[in-house]
Design an enzyme around this catalytic site. Structure first.
Site, PDB file in Angstrom:
ATOM      1  CG  ASN A   1     -38.295 -42.704  16.981  1.00  0.00           C
ATOM      2  OD1 ASN A   1     -37.798 -43.832  17.071  1.00  0.00           O
ATOM      3  ND2 ASN A   1     -37.632 -41.662  16.524  1.00  0.00           N
TER       4      ASN A   1
ATOM      5  NE  ARG B   1     -36.457 -43.586  12.936  1.00  0.00           N
ATOM      6  CZ  ARG B   1     -35.305 -43.555  13.563  1.00  0.00           C
ATOM      7  NH1 ARG B   1     -35.270 -43.460  14.881  1.00  0.00           N
ATOM      8  NH2 ARG B   1     -34.183 -43.606  12.906  1.00  0.00           N
TER       9      ARG B   1
ATOM     10  CG  HIS C   1     -31.104 -40.379   9.068  1.00  0.00           C
ATOM     11  ND1 HIS C   1     -29.737 -40.180   9.136  1.00  0.00           N
ATOM     12  CD2 HIS C   1     -31.525 -40.499  10.352  1.00  0.00           C
ATOM     13  CE1 HIS C   1     -29.368 -40.184  10.402  1.00  0.00           C
ATOM     14  NE2 HIS C   1     -30.426 -40.392  11.156  1.00  0.00           N
TER      15      HIS C   1
ATOM     16  N   GLY D   1     -27.781 -35.376  13.322  1.00  0.00           N
ATOM     17  CA  GLY D   1     -28.363 -35.391  14.671  1.00  0.00           C
ATOM     18  C   GLY D   1     -27.444 -36.224  15.534  1.00  0.00           C
ATOM     19  CG  ASN D   2     -28.051 -37.753  19.442  1.00  0.00           C
ATOM     20  OD1 ASN D   2     -27.063 -37.142  19.864  1.00  0.00           O
ATOM     21  ND2 ASN D   2     -29.252 -37.610  19.966  1.00  0.00           N
ATOM     22  N   GLY D   3     -27.526 -39.522  15.253  1.00  0.00           N
ATOM     23  CA  GLY D   3     -27.103 -40.295  14.083  1.00  0.00           C
ATOM     24  C   GLY D   3     -26.923 -39.317  12.935  1.00  0.00           C
TER      25      GLY D   3
ATOM     26  NE  ARG E   1     -25.503 -45.822  15.121  1.00  0.00           N
ATOM     27  CZ  ARG E   1     -26.618 -45.129  14.829  1.00  0.00           C
ATOM     28  NH1 ARG E   1     -26.586 -44.165  13.923  1.00  0.00           N
ATOM     29  NH2 ARG E   1     -27.739 -45.416  15.433  1.00  0.00           N
TER      30      ARG E   1
ATOM     31  N   GLY F   1     -30.550 -31.949  14.504  1.00  0.00           N
ATOM     32  CA  GLY F   1     -30.163 -31.076  15.620  1.00  0.00           C
ATOM     33  C   GLY F   1     -28.877 -30.301  15.376  1.00  0.00           C
ATOM     34  CB  ILE F   2     -25.409 -31.272  14.432  1.00  0.00           C
ATOM     35  CG1 ILE F   2     -25.249 -32.097  15.706  1.00  0.00           C
ATOM     36  CG2 ILE F   2     -24.110 -30.558  14.073  1.00  0.00           C
ATOM     37  CD1 ILE F   2     -24.223 -33.234  15.609  1.00  0.00           C
TER      38      ILE F   2
ATOM     39  CG  ASN G   1     -30.250 -26.152  16.548  1.00  0.00           C
ATOM     40  OD1 ASN G   1     -30.992 -25.187  16.404  1.00  0.00           O
ATOM     41  ND2 ASN G   1     -30.691 -27.372  16.761  1.00  0.00           N
TER      42      ASN G   1
ATOM     43  CD  GLU H   1     -36.598 -38.403  11.496  1.00  0.00           C
ATOM     44  OE1 GLU H   1     -36.227 -37.670  12.436  1.00  0.00           O
ATOM     45  OE2 GLU H   1     -36.101 -39.505  11.244  1.00  0.00           O
TER      46      GLU H   1
END
Ligand code: ADP
Length: 408
Positions: free
Chosen positions: A7, A93, A183, A213-215, A244, A335-336, A339, A390
């Site tokens: 990636n 990816r 995604h 996640g970050n995106g 973003r 991630g978000i 968690n 992924e």
């Protein structure tokens, strides 16, 4: 079969070396090279041990050469990996596949040229993916089998009503300006995992997934297929993300450009790199750090960033409940999503009138890194947390295509 999954971003590179045998997947090595372009940070995990080092790495090509050398050095600790000949394929990816790519493909010179054609749709992403493909050809030789797995492909099933912007039709016909969504590899993994965990058939798979996640994005899935998603022509549209903006009135772009003396390209970079959680809080794009900032210093703008992030996601949840019809499950990943109990609560609590009965106790006791149900047992709509993967999806596709179309 050993597959190297890559990636590649503009200044970072994530990888996994995965042994795929059709029944199971085994991660042999994994890691991250960050801050490519300067003194890069290299994290490499082999046999459960992580090593960290730094090295000056100018570009993606140097970073990949460094990675391959590091794997060669550690070969005696990696089962089934003696030399470069034990890398049987590389799965990439690739962010944007445009309208041309509706599933993963073996990379040929013609396919490579088509991925280059998609650069104008994803100028911030596809160039790094192309560099990764070229570098691996140089390092492993022209006969190495490489596969492109597109973030956009899963959304090829969206109906025209969901993907066409209400612009003059010629903007689509002449320039392919439309919504594509991203995604997709994560959504494919999570929806398949949901079906196997819940015993749901493809036909009954009516769900909404948040990849946070970050995106960040959300997808509306009916009968196992994407029917709408929050990202658009590029990943900028939709939910609030780490850096973003998500949805925005396009009129703001001209005002910003005029008042700040910025070019459109500079505005574009601002929307992608300096907005979202970072832009609102002025502190960080990282949700964990924002939550800590609120807990420790009661920072007002950090709180506002979290509130706007969750409110936007909640609005999308409402609209996708209407788009899908009777929904079986709302799923959090990324991630978000995996968690942050706080974020999951702010998005899904108090929605009993929509058949979504959130369970505070189950939410807070959700074991990190595991899959679980966080709605009340009697809830008509389940709320679940499913850890995405992924890389495994890319490894599976790569093996499948190499076995189906072996090189002569
Ligand atoms: P990427 O999209 O780059 O793959 P991730 O899916 O790893 O990123 O998500 C990164 C985000 O997840 C960051 O905002 C990080 O703060 C957030 N995150 C990770 N762990 C937690 C946690 N325990 N609580 C809140 N947010 C978390």
């Amino acid at each position: 079969m050993n597959i190297l999954v890559l990636n590649t971003g503009s200044s970072s590179l994530k990888f996994q070396l995965v042994c795929v045998d059709g029944k199971s997947e085994n991660v042999l090595a994994s890691g991250l090279i960050d801050r490519i372009g300067g003194e890069a940070l290299i994290h490499l995990t082999v046999a459960g041990k992580t090593s960290k080092q730094t090295a000056p790495l100018r570009d993606i090509s140097q970073a990949l050469a460094h990675l391959i050398k590091a794997l060669q050095k550690l070969h005696d600790q990696i089962p089934g990996f003696q030399s470069l000949a034990d890398i049987h394929g590389v799965g990439h990816r690739v962010v944007h596949g445009g309208e041309r790519f509706q599933s993963s493909v073996l990379i040929t010179p013609a396919i490579q040229a088509s991925i280059v054609d998609c650069i104008e749709l994803a100028p911030l992403h596809n160039p790094s993916n192309i560099k990764g493909i070229e570098a691996m050809q140089e390092i492993l030789g022209p006969n190495i089998s490489q596969v492109a797995v597109f973030d956009t492909a899963f959304h090829a099933t969206m109906p025209e009503t969901a993907w066409l912007y209400a612009l003059p039709y010629s903007s689509y016909r002449r320039h392919k300006i439309r919504r594509y969504g991203f995604h997709g590899t994560s959504y494919r993994y999570v929806s398949e995992k949901y079906r196997s965990l819940s015993g749901t058939s493809l036909k009954d798979c009516n769900i909404i997934i948040f990849h946070l996640g970050n995106g960040c994005s959300a997808v509306a899935i009916r009968e196992g297929r994407s029917i709408d998603t929050s990202m658009g022509m590029t990943p900028t549209e939709g939910l609030v993300m780490g850096t973003r903006s998500g949805d925005l009135d396009p009129a703001a772009l001209e005002l910003l450009a005029t008042k700040e003396g910025m070019t459109l390209n500079e505005v574009q970079i601002m929307l992608n790199r300096n907005s979202g959680l970072l832009g609102i809080s002025g502190i960080t794009s990282d949700m964990r750090d924002l939550v800590a900032e609120v807990d420790e210093h009661q920072d007002r703008r950090a709180q506002l960033a979290i509130d706007i992030f969750c409110y936007r996601a909640r609005k999308y949840l409402g609209s996708y409940m209407a788009a899908v019809g009777p929904v079986k499950a709302v799923i959090f990943s990324g991630g978000i999503g995996e968690n942050s109990a706080l974020v999951r609560e702010k998005i899904t609590s108090g929605l009993e009138h929509m058949g979504i009965n959130f369970d505070t106790e189950r939410n807070t006791s959700h074991p990190q890194g595991k899959d679980s149900i966080i709605s009340k047992p009697e809830s008509p709509v389940e709320i679940r947390v499913i850890a995405t993967n992924e890389e495994i999806m890319i490894a599976r596709d790569t093996r499948f295509l190499i076995e189906r179309e072996p090189k002569l």
